[in-house]
Design an enzyme around this catalytic site. Sequence first.
Site, PDB file in Angstrom:
ATOM      1  N   ASP A  37       2.277  -7.503   5.703  1.00 47.31           N
ATOM      2  CA  ASP A  37       3.037  -7.589   4.464  1.00 47.31           C
ATOM      3  C   ASP A  37       2.891  -9.012   3.914  1.00 47.31           C
ATOM      4  O   ASP A  37       2.612  -9.937   4.681  1.00 47.31           O
ATOM      5  CB  ASP A  37       4.511  -7.290   4.782  1.00 47.31           C
ATOM      6  CG  ASP A  37       5.254  -6.813   3.556  1.00 47.31           C
ATOM      7  OD1 ASP A  37       4.629  -6.650   2.495  1.00 47.31           O
ATOM      8  OD2 ASP A  37       6.478  -6.591   3.662  1.00 47.31           O
ATOM      9  N   LYS A  86       4.864   0.354  -0.244  1.00 48.20           N
ATOM     10  CA  LYS A  86       3.649  -0.149   0.401  1.00 48.20           C
ATOM     11  C   LYS A  86       3.743   0.003   1.925  1.00 48.20           C
ATOM     12  O   LYS A  86       2.829   0.528   2.564  1.00 48.20           O
ATOM     13  CB  LYS A  86       3.404  -1.625   0.011  1.00 48.20           C
ATOM     14  CG  LYS A  86       3.240  -1.811  -1.503  1.00 48.20           C
ATOM     15  CD  LYS A  86       2.972  -3.237  -1.891  1.00 48.20           C
ATOM     16  CE  LYS A  86       4.161  -4.171  -1.743  1.00 48.20           C
ATOM     17  NZ  LYS A  86       5.324  -3.817  -2.590  1.00 48.20           N
ATOM     18  N   THR A  87       4.878  -0.429   2.483  1.00 46.14           N
ATOM     19  CA  THR A  87       5.068  -0.307   3.940  1.00 46.14           C
ATOM     20  C   THR A  87       5.083   1.167   4.342  1.00 46.14           C
ATOM     21  O   THR A  87       4.516   1.557   5.372  1.00 46.14           O
ATOM     22  CB  THR A  87       6.414  -0.960   4.352  1.00 46.14           C
ATOM     23  OG1 THR A  87       6.489  -2.244   3.750  1.00 46.14           O
ATOM     24  CG2 THR A  87       6.542  -1.071   5.852  1.00 46.14           C
ATOM     25  N   ARG A 116      13.244   1.995  -3.143  1.00 44.56           N
ATOM     26  CA  ARG A 116      14.159   1.297  -2.226  1.00 44.56           C
ATOM     27  C   ARG A 116      15.545   1.146  -2.858  1.00 44.56           C
ATOM     28  O   ARG A 116      16.563   1.269  -2.185  1.00 44.56           O
ATOM     29  CB  ARG A 116      13.625  -0.086  -1.845  1.00 44.56           C
ATOM     30  CG  ARG A 116      14.635  -0.837  -0.960  1.00 44.56           C
ATOM     31  CD  ARG A 116      14.167  -2.206  -0.561  1.00 44.56           C
ATOM     32  NE  ARG A 116      13.031  -2.133   0.313  1.00 44.56           N
ATOM     33  CZ  ARG A 116      11.991  -2.948   0.255  1.00 44.56           C
ATOM     34  NH1 ARG A 116      11.964  -3.907  -0.642  1.00 44.56           N
ATOM     35  NH2 ARG A 116      10.997  -2.817   1.087  1.00 44.56           N
ATOM     36  N   THR A 139       2.731  -8.782  -3.334  1.00 47.22           N
ATOM     37  CA  THR A 139       3.399  -8.687  -4.626  1.00 47.22           C
ATOM     38  C   THR A 139       2.633  -9.540  -5.644  1.00 47.22           C
ATOM     39  O   THR A 139       2.921  -9.490  -6.825  1.00 47.22           O
ATOM     40  CB  THR A 139       4.833  -9.238  -4.519  1.00 47.22           C
ATOM     41  OG1 THR A 139       4.785 -10.493  -3.840  1.00 47.22           O
ATOM     42  CG2 THR A 139       5.725  -8.284  -3.750  1.00 47.22           C
TER      43      THR A 139
HETATM   44  P1  ADP Z   1       7.531  -1.965   0.006  1.00 43.59           P
HETATM   45  O1  ADP Z   1       6.796  -2.075   1.301  1.00 43.59           O
HETATM   46  O2  ADP Z   1       6.616  -1.703  -1.165  1.00 43.59           O
HETATM   47  O3  ADP Z   1       8.458  -3.118  -0.259  1.00 43.59           O
HETATM   48  P2  ADP Z   1       8.800   0.300   1.292  1.00 43.59           P
HETATM   49  O4  ADP Z   1       7.611   1.068   1.717  1.00 43.59           O
HETATM   50  O5  ADP Z   1       9.526  -0.494   2.338  1.00 43.59           O
HETATM   51  O6  ADP Z   1       8.443  -0.659   0.064  1.00 43.59           O
HETATM   52  O7  ADP Z   1       9.792   1.344   0.578  1.00 43.59           O
HETATM   53  C1  ADP Z   1      11.181   1.150   0.510  1.00 43.59           C
HETATM   54  C2  ADP Z   1      11.916   2.443   0.773  1.00 43.59           C
HETATM   55  O8  ADP Z   1      11.687   3.334  -0.303  1.00 43.59           O
HETATM   56  C3  ADP Z   1      11.450   3.153   2.044  1.00 43.59           C
HETATM   57  O9  ADP Z   1      12.436   3.040   3.035  1.00 43.59           O
HETATM   58  C4  ADP Z   1      11.256   4.606   1.666  1.00 43.59           C
HETATM   59  O10 ADP Z   1      12.295   5.365   2.221  1.00 43.59           O
HETATM   60  C5  ADP Z   1      11.405   4.658   0.159  1.00 43.59           C
HETATM   61  N1  ADP Z   1      10.173   5.095  -0.501  1.00 43.59           N
HETATM   62  C6  ADP Z   1       9.195   4.304  -0.962  1.00 43.59           C
HETATM   63  N2  ADP Z   1       8.231   5.013  -1.573  1.00 43.59           N
HETATM   64  C7  ADP Z   1       8.605   6.306  -1.480  1.00 43.59           C
HETATM   65  C8  ADP Z   1       8.012   7.528  -1.951  1.00 43.59           C
HETATM   66  N3  ADP Z   1       6.869   7.536  -2.643  1.00 43.59           N
HETATM   67  N4  ADP Z   1       8.644   8.685  -1.676  1.00 43.59           N
HETATM   68  C9  ADP Z   1       9.823   8.660  -1.012  1.00 43.59           C
HETATM   69  N5  ADP Z   1      10.442   7.544  -0.559  1.00 43.59           N
HETATM   70  C10 ADP Z   1       9.840   6.367  -0.794  1.00 43.59           C
END
Ligand code: ADP
Length: 349
Positions: free
Chosen positions: A122, A77-78, A230, A171
């Site tokens: 977030d 998401k981030t 992640r 979430t």
């Molecule tokens: P969330 O915000 O949903 O908790 P993040 O965006 O922080 O998740 O993602 C966590 C890690 O996973 C990031 O550092 C990124 O490197 C990796 N990641 C997430 N989605 C992808 C994707 N679709 N392709 C490649 N790497 C990804």
Amino acid sequence: MTDDVLTHRADIAAALSPESLPVDQEPEMLSLRPEKLAEYVGQPEVVETLHIAIEAAQLRNDPLDHILFHGPPGLGKTTLAHIIANEMGGQLTVTSGPALDKRGDLLGILTHLQEGDILFVDEIHRIPKVVEEFLYPAMEDYAVDFVFDKGIHARSHRFRLKRFTLVGATTRVGLLSAPLRDRFGIFRNLDFYSEDDLVKIAGRSASLLDMPIDPDGAGELSKRSRGTPRIVNRLLKRVRDFSQVRADGQMNRQTVSAALDLEGVDEKGLTVLDRRYLETVIEFYKGGPVGIEAVAATLQEETDTLVDVVEPYLLKIGMIMRTSSGRKASQAAYRHLGFKVQDSLFSRD
Ligand code: ADP
């Protein structure tokens, strides 16, 4: 503008400084984040929706609609918020629901945004109610009404804001109030990733870390990463450490298995906490149904951690079931933990 607001700005600046970033957003991890939509692996419907929305906004020279992403932690998401800012050529400001505990905090952030900037919030379901109401006119009319002083001295002032885009992540979409949810023009759910997608992410991250992993090793890592990018990236680093110290830098199925066994991650990707959760339901509560509060109390864990982090994947792979009377362990859970299914309530093999 009051001193109060100015101090909030300093607080915000401190909160957004690199020292206070969560572990996965530290500079090294940032380099593993894809920067363009074309590099983002998986989630094809989400990517297509964003492609269209971004191109249309650029054609019309409009800001992008506000976007809400929903899904378990670590699914990207981030990362999507970073990508949207890159693709739109705007600056990204990152904050989170619990960090916005006063209206002044949000006012400080909003008045600093420039035309086309992206504000990423977030855990948006954790914004306090009074701050949330402040967001409504900001999202709808690009304006905020701020009240100075109290009682008979109260004065209201309307600040005009630049046309920005709010990207929210949650979430728990069920905890979001309907008025807030309805103000997002685009709402997308992120699902767990397939093994094939995780293999691509593992391969990409390994080459960025300059530690190539062989296809079998990437397959094993993906199988054990709970469908979550992640976790792939985090475990990849543990495998890298292990293989550099114990295996001449070879990243293959053998070293991946050995490193992940050491981490307490089993062949289905379940962690120590996942297994303790299942054992509690099976042994302590005779397989359920049991309420989540009771499981949390027995495990001495936060209910939120279990609901947000542990349960979504256990539900996804059919290890537990959610019924109206509580959580139940499935036969697959009994088998996975080595309990007999028939007289499962009492014995383990
Ligand atoms: P969330 O915000 O949903 O908790 P993040 O965006 O922080 O998740 O993602 C966590 C890690 O996973 C990031 O550092 C990124 O490197 C990796 N990641 C997430 N989605 C992808 C994707 N679709 N392709 C490649 N790497 C990804």
